[in-house]
Structure formats: C-alpha cells, structure tokens
Scaffold this active site. Structure first.
Site, PDB file in Angstrom:
ATOM      1  N   CYS A 121       2.038   0.918  -8.245  1.00 29.98           N
ATOM      2  CA  CYS A 121       3.109   1.478  -7.417  1.00 29.98           C
ATOM      3  C   CYS A 121       4.365   1.704  -8.255  1.00 29.98           C
ATOM      4  O   CYS A 121       5.188   2.551  -7.942  1.00 29.98           O
ATOM      5  CB  CYS A 121       3.384   0.572  -6.232  1.00 29.98           C
ATOM      6  N   GLU A 130       5.644  -3.439   0.639  1.00 29.87           N
ATOM      7  CA  GLU A 130       5.789  -3.049  -0.764  1.00 29.87           C
ATOM      8  C   GLU A 130       4.994  -1.762  -0.902  1.00 29.87           C
ATOM      9  O   GLU A 130       3.768  -1.761  -0.825  1.00 29.87           O
ATOM     10  CB  GLU A 130       5.249  -4.173  -1.655  1.00 29.87           C
ATOM     11  N   GLY A 162       0.842  -1.197   0.000  1.00 28.59           N
ATOM     12  CA  GLY A 162       0.000   0.000   0.000  1.00 28.59           C
ATOM     13  C   GLY A 162       0.869   1.236   0.000  1.00 28.59           C
ATOM     14  O   GLY A 162       2.027   1.203  -0.444  1.00 28.59           O
ATOM     15  N   SER A 163       0.316   2.311   0.534  1.00 28.90           N
ATOM     16  CA  SER A 163       1.038   3.589   0.491  1.00 28.90           C
ATOM     17  C   SER A 163       2.191   3.609   1.499  1.00 28.90           C
ATOM     18  O   SER A 163       2.157   2.923   2.522  1.00 28.90           O
ATOM     19  CB  SER A 163       0.065   4.722   0.804  1.00 28.90           C
ATOM     20  N   GLU A 203       2.889   6.056   3.386  1.00 32.07           N
ATOM     21  CA  GLU A 203       2.335   6.652   4.607  1.00 32.07           C
ATOM     22  C   GLU A 203       1.781   5.568   5.547  1.00 32.07           C
ATOM     23  O   GLU A 203       2.110   5.519   6.734  1.00 32.07           O
ATOM     24  CB  GLU A 203       1.205   7.563   4.125  1.00 32.07           C
TER      25      GLU A 203
HETATM   26  P1  ADP Z   1      -4.306   3.751  -0.726  1.00 30.43           P
HETATM   27  O1  ADP Z   1      -3.863   5.048  -0.100  1.00 30.43           O
HETATM   28  O2  ADP Z   1      -3.730   3.519  -2.057  1.00 30.43           O
HETATM   29  O3  ADP Z   1      -5.769   3.459  -0.590  1.00 30.43           O
HETATM   30  P2  ADP Z   1      -3.558   2.406   1.597  1.00 30.43           P
HETATM   31  O4  ADP Z   1      -2.133   2.286   1.947  1.00 30.43           O
HETATM   32  O5  ADP Z   1      -4.400   3.405   2.324  1.00 30.43           O
HETATM   33  O6  ADP Z   1      -3.594   2.632   0.072  1.00 30.43           O
HETATM   34  O7  ADP Z   1      -4.301   1.023   1.706  1.00 30.43           O
HETATM   35  C1  ADP Z   1      -3.729  -0.228   1.442  1.00 30.43           C
HETATM   36  C2  ADP Z   1      -4.275  -1.217   2.438  1.00 30.43           C
HETATM   37  O8  ADP Z   1      -3.906  -0.791   3.746  1.00 30.43           O
HETATM   38  C3  ADP Z   1      -5.797  -1.347   2.448  1.00 30.43           C
HETATM   39  O9  ADP Z   1      -6.141  -2.711   2.672  1.00 30.43           O
HETATM   40  C4  ADP Z   1      -6.200  -0.500   3.632  1.00 30.43           C
HETATM   41  O10 ADP Z   1      -7.423  -0.897   4.228  1.00 30.43           O
HETATM   42  C5  ADP Z   1      -5.047  -0.764   4.585  1.00 30.43           C
HETATM   43  N1  ADP Z   1      -4.841   0.280   5.612  1.00 30.43           N
HETATM   44  C6  ADP Z   1      -5.107   1.605   5.527  1.00 30.43           C
HETATM   45  N2  ADP Z   1      -4.798   2.223   6.694  1.00 30.43           N
HETATM   46  C7  ADP Z   1      -4.332   1.276   7.542  1.00 30.43           C
HETATM   47  C8  ADP Z   1      -3.850   1.280   8.887  1.00 30.43           C
HETATM   48  N3  ADP Z   1      -3.785   2.390   9.610  1.00 30.43           N
HETATM   49  N4  ADP Z   1      -3.435   0.101   9.419  1.00 30.43           N
HETATM   50  C9  ADP Z   1      -3.476  -1.037   8.703  1.00 30.43           C
HETATM   51  N5  ADP Z   1      -3.930  -1.109   7.426  1.00 30.43           N
HETATM   52  C10 ADP Z   1      -4.354   0.028   6.852  1.00 30.43           C
END
Ligand code: ADP
Length: 499
Positions: free
Chosen positions: A305, A271, A249-250, A252
């Site tokens: 990504c 990743e 994911g991101s 952040e």
């Molecule tokens: P995007 O910004 O591209 O939507 P995210 O990184 O927010 O990508 O999301 C990728 C995955 O991480 C999703 O399954 C989302 O639900 C999960 N996610 C988002 N925030 C959190 C968090 N604080 N802790 C764990 N998982 C999270």
C-alpha cells in the site's frame, strides 16, 4: 503444488499443511464451515490449486462472534492479569519463531513472494510485532485529571479498557505480518477477535491459529474464519455484536466497511491504498536514490500500500535517475518464490495480473513509454515485468490510481513548489520518500507532504514501534507503536468527591 515444492526443500510442515483441506478456528475448535463448502487457494507461480480451505459465510461469522463475545464477557481472558496476557502473547511469538521455516514456505507458496524475503521480512516482522505488543499489555494506563468543580475536591481519573469484540479483515500482500499487526495490539489490550484472512492467502493465518492454541490463549479469544470478502467479510463488518472493525485493504472496500459498520456504529480503523510519491532532488546521492526508488516500487512486486509508485525527479537529474531505475528493473530475475534464484515472484492472482496489465495497456495507449518492462512475463503463472513508465502526466490513470503492481511512473519537477503540488496532488496520503543531501530541505519537504510517513534517504523502513497509517483516503488511525492501542481501547472517566 508438486511443481513448486520441487524447487527447494520446504519445511515438512508446509507439505503436510497443504495436503488436506484446512478447517476454521471457532471457540478453540477446528471446524468445517456451516455450509460444508470449501474454496481453493492457488499457487500464483503456476495457477494450480495449492490447498482447499473451509469457506466461511454469515453463519460461521455468527458462531465466531458469539464465541468471541462469550470469551470477552465471561471467559478467562477478561479475568487474566495484563502480565499473564503479555506472557501468552510472548509465547505465541516464540512459537512463530520456532516455526519460521514453515511460515516462510507457506507464505511463499500461497502469496508468491520469494522465500528469502518471507524469511527476512514477513516472519521476523510478525514475531517482533507480537513481542513488542506483549510488552504493552502491562503498560496501558489511564491518567489522573485535576478537575475544577467549585466547592469540593474530586479525585478524577481515566481507565483504558478493551474495546470488546473486534473484527479484523486483512489483505493478501503480507498475510502473516498483517495478522500480527492486527492480533498483537488487540490481544495486548484485552480484546477478543474474529480474524478473516484474505481469500487469496488464508494458509499462514490458519497455521497461526494452531499456535494460538499451543500458546495457551483461551478458547474463543482468537477465532479465524477464512472466506470471501463479499460474504464472510461483509457479515463481519456489519455484525451488530462486533464492537470494532479493523480493516486493511483497498480504499474502495474501506468505504464499504464504513457503510457496513454504520448499523451499530462500531468503531472503525482503516489502512487503505496509496499512490506514494518518491522524490529525488538533484543534490541527492543519486546511486542511493536509484536503489531506493527501485526498492520503493519493486519490493513485494509493488504489492504494497505504501509502494513508491510515483517517482518525481528534479529536472536536471531526471535522465540519470530514470536510466538507473530502468537498469535495476531489467536486472530483476522473475520466477517462482520458492526458487533460490528468484528476486521477484508472481502477482498474487489472475485478477491482479489482469488488473495490472490493464493499467499498463491504458498507460501505453495514453502515450506513456515503458523504458523497462511494460507487460506480462511468460504465459504461465501471474508474472509482470518490473516496469518504468515515462512520458506520463498527472491526468493519466496510471499516475492517479493505485496499480498495486511493479509499475512506477517517472515525472520531472522544476522546483520545490512544483514538487509539493505534484506530490500532494492525490486523494491518497499514506507514505512518501525524499532523497537529498540538504537536511533543511529534507525536513521542509517532510513538513509539507500530506502523508502518514515520510522516509528521508531511505524507503520501506518499518518498525513495530513506529506508527503507520494514512492521511486523506489512505485511512483512519495509526497501526503499530503505542498509537495503535488507542484503536483497541475505550477511555472511561471516573470521578468522586473526596472532601
Ligand atoms: P484487494 O483489492 O487488494 O484484493 P480488498 O480490499 O479487496 O483488496 O481485500 C482486502 C480484504 O478485504 C480481503 O480479506 C477481502 O476478502 C476483504 N473484502 C473484500 N470485499 C469486502 C467487503 N465487501 N466487505 C468486507 N470485506 C471485504
């Protein structure tokens, strides 16, 4: 739902799958969430609700982790031979292949991507990943180690053992494929899993759960808990009984995962984001590099990504390449993923639409010029026009930050050193592309780019056998290839005196 399914005849299973609320898979049973809550998954081509899905939260994660723990510690999974494990993973691949059309349809409706792309990329990629990993189940080996203790002779060897209960959190851009990148190696290594799909695209993972059962993978080995990141995801990342967390994911959120994992120091692999440079030298086959630069940024609507979102072109070829990419962009036909004439579907969500349009506004306000696209397409669904920005420089947000949409910034470079410094001038290091006919120069640049992948005279080439992952803030560890098995195994050293 009705609007999209009229476009082409989708597999019967798709209509049936979205017609009723979907439950979550815990310990081999399809159950509602402990709270009884559900959440909607939307069709991004229309903004309408596509399906309702059980909303997992901390209590559901607790139940799923307990099931995975029991399956790991005392269930049949740990007693199964590697060969039997491999056979079950292969069987799962066969079942996905059998239901290819249903997966492609669900993926297209839930994520927005063209059905044709889901058919040729997402679904076969997932099948191949499970098959590749099925083969590894019987090949995870340790070593014998010559040790130098004075006095007696020792036999010393290493074992590679499964890391244990794994939490896996995946994104929405390639929902089924990301599930396969995560589940394949974890199962091959003998781990048990709690998988949390992205809240925007939970459907294909839930269909996959049905096939996990049909394949005969024992109860509790794969648990699938849909829900939001801040609740279900965070509960999984911080859970004290999870041995390892694998996240895509991101950047952040990746940092939040690391913090959440610190409580029990669980192993972490990440990743994350990218801002990948795609570099065209003037001696390249310019037609091929124009096609490659377009594919690099516009594939999957830029929601990759590894998207080649920074196009660097040697000064003398700049105008020709940029005009070529802009012409490619303007030919792309936007529409719902399930319409046969669509080249590019909508972005996945309203949030992404607003985010990408926000970047476009900021870039244009800072002096960038759109030579193709530049904003939203239509007023229904979450479509953004494929966009090429010029008059950009390294200080602009659109050049520094990951946009995750169909937006490329084009910047000229003078010479090799100028290029390397610009290309590496980012906090990310996931992927890169180099276009030139000069083989020595291609390898020289490849050696200087700080990125986990360098594509030479190609872009977006993936293979289950080829490791993928990031330098710098693009992540920790490598997925795919045999490298990924390191993420799912622990090394145990054993030694004994034999004389
Ligand atoms: P995007 O910004 O591209 O939507 P995210 O990184 O927010 O990508 O999301 C990728 C995955 O991480 C999703 O399954 C989302 O639900 C999960 N996610 C988002 N925030 C959190 C968090 N604080 N802790 C764990 N998982 C999270």
């Amino acid at each position: 739902m009705a609007t999209a399914t009229q476009a082409v005849r989708l597999d019967e299973k798709v209509t049936q799958f979205v017609s009723k609320p979907r439950k979550m898979l815990i310990n081999g049973k399809w159950v509602e969430s402990a709270s009884g809550k559900t959440f909607p998954s939307y069709n991004p081509a229309t903004g309408e609700i596509l399906a309702h899905v059980a909303e997992g939260d901390r209590e559901d994660i607790n139940r799923a982790v307990a099931a995975a723990r029991a399956a790991f510690d005392s269930g049949p999974w740990s007693k199964m031979t590697p060969s039997e494990r491999g056979r079950l993973i292969w069987k799962l691949a066969d079942l996905i292949e059998k239901h290819s059309e249903a997966f492609a349809g669900l993926e297209s409706l839930d994520n927005g991507k063209p059905l044709a792309i889901a058919r040729v990329a997402d679904v076969p990629g997932a099948v191949d990943m499970f098959r590749y990993m099925a083969g590894w189940a019987t090949k995870i080996e340790g070593n014998t180690i010559p040790i130098s203790m004075p006095g007696s002779k020792f036999l010393a060897y290493t074992l590679r053992e499964p890391v244990g209960v794994v939490g896996q959190i995946i994104p929405w851009n390639f929902p089924l494929l990301m599930a396969s990148w995560k589940l394949g190696p974890a199962l091959a290594a003998g781990c048990t899993v709690v998988l949390k799909p992205a809240e925007q695209t939970p459907l294909s993972a839930l269909l996959l759960g049905e096939l996990v059962q049909e394949a005969g993978i024992p109860d509790g080995v794969v648990n699938i808990v849909p829900g939001y990141g801040e609740t279900a995801g965070a509960a999984l990342a911080s859970h004290p009984d999870v041995d390892k967390i694998a996240f895509t994911g991101s950047t952040e959120v990746g940092k939040l995962i690391v913090q959440a994992a610190a409580g029990n120091l669980k192993k972490v692999s990440l990743e994350l984001g990218g801002k990948s440079p795609n570099v065209v030298f003037q001696d390249a086959d310019l037609n091929a590099s124009i096609a490659g630069a377009s594919l690099g940024i516009f594939f999957n609507h830029g929601q990759c990504c590894c998207a080649g979102s920074r196009l660097y072109v040697e000064e003398k070829a700049f105008d020709e390449v940029v005009e070529g990419v802009a012409a490619e962009a303007s030919k792309i036909r936007l529409g719902p993923g399930v319409e046969p004439t669509t080249d590019m579907g909508p972005l996945v969500s309203e949030e992404q639409l607003n985010r990408v349009c926000g970047y476009l506004e900021s870039g244009l306000a800072e002096g960038a010029k759109a030579v193709a696209g530049g904003g939203r397409h239509g007023d229904k669904g979450y479509f953004v026009k494929p966009t090429v920005l010029v008059n950009t420089h390294e200080k602009m947000k659109v050049v520094r930050e990951e946009i995750f949409g169909p937006v490329v910034t084009a910047i000229p470079f003078r010479d090799l050193d100028d290029l390397v410094s610009k290309a590496n001038g980012t906090v990310y290091g996931l992927a890169s592309g180099v276009w030139t006919r000069d083989i020595a120069k291609a390898h020289h640049v490849a050696s200087r780019l700080r990125a986990g992948t360098v594509w030479i005279n190609c872009y977006n080439v993936f293979d289950s056998a080829l490791p993928f992952g990031g330098y710098k803030q693009s992540g920790w560890g490598r997925e795919m290839g045999h490298e990924v098995l390191e993420l799912y195994t622990e090394v145990k050293s054993v030694c004994l005196p034999i004389s």
